[in-house]
Design a protein around this motif. Structure first.
Motif, PDB file in Angstrom:
ATOM      1  N   VAL A  41      50.173  69.590  68.276  1.00  0.00           N
ATOM      2  CA  VAL A  41      50.738  68.789  69.720  1.00  0.00           C
ATOM      3  C   VAL A  41      49.508  69.134  70.683  1.00  0.00           C
ATOM      4  CG1 VAL A  41      52.316  69.354  71.559  1.00  0.00           C
ATOM      5  CG2 VAL A  41      53.091  68.916  69.319  1.00  0.00           C
ATOM      6  N   ARG A  42      49.182  70.438  70.889  1.00  0.00           N
ATOM      7  CA  ARG A  42      48.200  70.869  71.853  1.00  0.00           C
ATOM      8  C   ARG A  42      46.883  69.975  71.575  1.00  0.00           C
ATOM      9  NH1 ARG A  42      50.093  75.856  71.141  1.00  0.00           N
ATOM     10  NH2 ARG A  42      49.039  76.379  69.340  1.00  0.00           N
ATOM     11  N   LYS A  46      45.348  67.214  74.435  1.00  0.00           N
ATOM     12  CA  LYS A  46      44.104  67.162  74.796  1.00  0.00           C
ATOM     13  C   LYS A  46      43.330  65.924  74.573  1.00  0.00           C
ATOM     14  CE  LYS A  46      39.433  69.313  74.116  1.00  0.00           C
ATOM     15  NZ  LYS A  46      38.735  68.168  74.020  1.00  0.00           N
ATOM     16  N   MET A  47      43.584  65.154  73.387  1.00  0.00           N
ATOM     17  CA  MET A  47      43.086  63.811  73.276  1.00  0.00           C
ATOM     18  C   MET A  47      43.671  62.980  74.347  1.00  0.00           C
ATOM     19  SD  MET A  47      42.793  62.228  69.509  1.00  0.00           S
ATOM     20  CE  MET A  47      43.457  63.501  68.566  1.00  0.00           C
ATOM     21  N   LEU A  48      44.913  62.815  74.610  1.00  0.00           N
ATOM     22  CA  LEU A  48      45.649  61.887  75.682  1.00  0.00           C
ATOM     23  C   LEU A  48      45.135  62.016  76.786  1.00  0.00           C
ATOM     24  CD1 LEU A  48      49.362  62.099  74.349  1.00  0.00           C
ATOM     25  CD2 LEU A  48      47.411  59.921  74.388  1.00  0.00           C
ATOM     26  N   LYS A  49      44.647  63.443  77.382  1.00  0.00           N
ATOM     27  CA  LYS A  49      43.878  63.825  78.416  1.00  0.00           C
ATOM     28  C   LYS A  49      42.671  63.289  78.632  1.00  0.00           C
ATOM     29  CE  LYS A  49      43.026  67.708  81.753  1.00  0.00           C
ATOM     30  NZ  LYS A  49      41.544  67.313  81.830  1.00  0.00           N
ATOM     31  N   ASP A  50      41.975  63.324  77.543  1.00  0.00           N
ATOM     32  CA  ASP A  50      40.608  62.633  77.555  1.00  0.00           C
ATOM     33  C   ASP A  50      40.622  61.212  77.758  1.00  0.00           C
ATOM     34  OD1 ASP A  50      39.490  65.274  77.363  1.00  0.00           O
ATOM     35  OD2 ASP A  50      39.027  65.129  75.314  1.00  0.00           O
ATOM     36  N   ASP A  54      38.950  58.902  80.559  1.00  0.00           N
ATOM     37  CA  ASP A  54      38.085  57.642  80.250  1.00  0.00           C
ATOM     38  C   ASP A  54      38.753  56.383  80.763  1.00  0.00           C
ATOM     39  OD1 ASP A  54      36.494  59.507  78.904  1.00  0.00           O
ATOM     40  OD2 ASP A  54      37.281  58.696  76.860  1.00  0.00           O
ATOM     41  N   MET A  55      40.047  56.344  80.779  1.00  0.00           N
ATOM     42  CA  MET A  55      40.691  55.013  81.332  1.00  0.00           C
ATOM     43  C   MET A  55      40.581  55.022  82.904  1.00  0.00           C
ATOM     44  SD  MET A  55      41.423  52.943  79.160  1.00  0.00           S
ATOM     45  CE  MET A  55      41.692  52.853  77.481  1.00  0.00           C
TER      46      MET A  55
END
Length: 102
Positions: A41-42, A46-50, A54-55
């Protein structure tokens, strides 16, 4: 009669210890699984935040590009749009024939 009762108690005690050991293994396995889920989950967060960052950057670039296009359209650059459209049409026309020949 007392010895029979003590023998039964010993059997129950052994059974309880065995069940306790099985439960201990299950709890250990559940703990390891929950730790792995937490790490996953962490990592996903982190991937979603990155991706969100980017978006946001892409949105900023797109917004500035749209503002520049609005400025160009207000400036009376009609001929430039015509040339751009003709150039685009010519590029697609050449690509069509290149693909068709191969």
């Amino acid at each position: 009669m007392r010895r029979a009762h003590a023998g039964e108690q010993s059997v129950y005690e052994e059974e309880n210890q065995k069940m306790e050991e099985e439960l201990r293994h299950k709890v250990t396995a559940l703990k390891a699984i929950s730790i792995n889920i937490g790490e996953e989950v962490r990592g996903q967060n982190k991937m979603l935040k990155d991706m969100d960052d980017d978006m946001s950057k892409v949105g900023g670039f797109l917004g500035s590009t749209m503002n520049k296009l609005k400025q160009i359209s207000r400036g009376g650059y009609g001929k430039m749009y015509l040339y751009l459209a003709l150039f685009t049409f010519a590029v697609f026309f050449v690509m069509y024939f290149l693909i068709r020949l191969s």
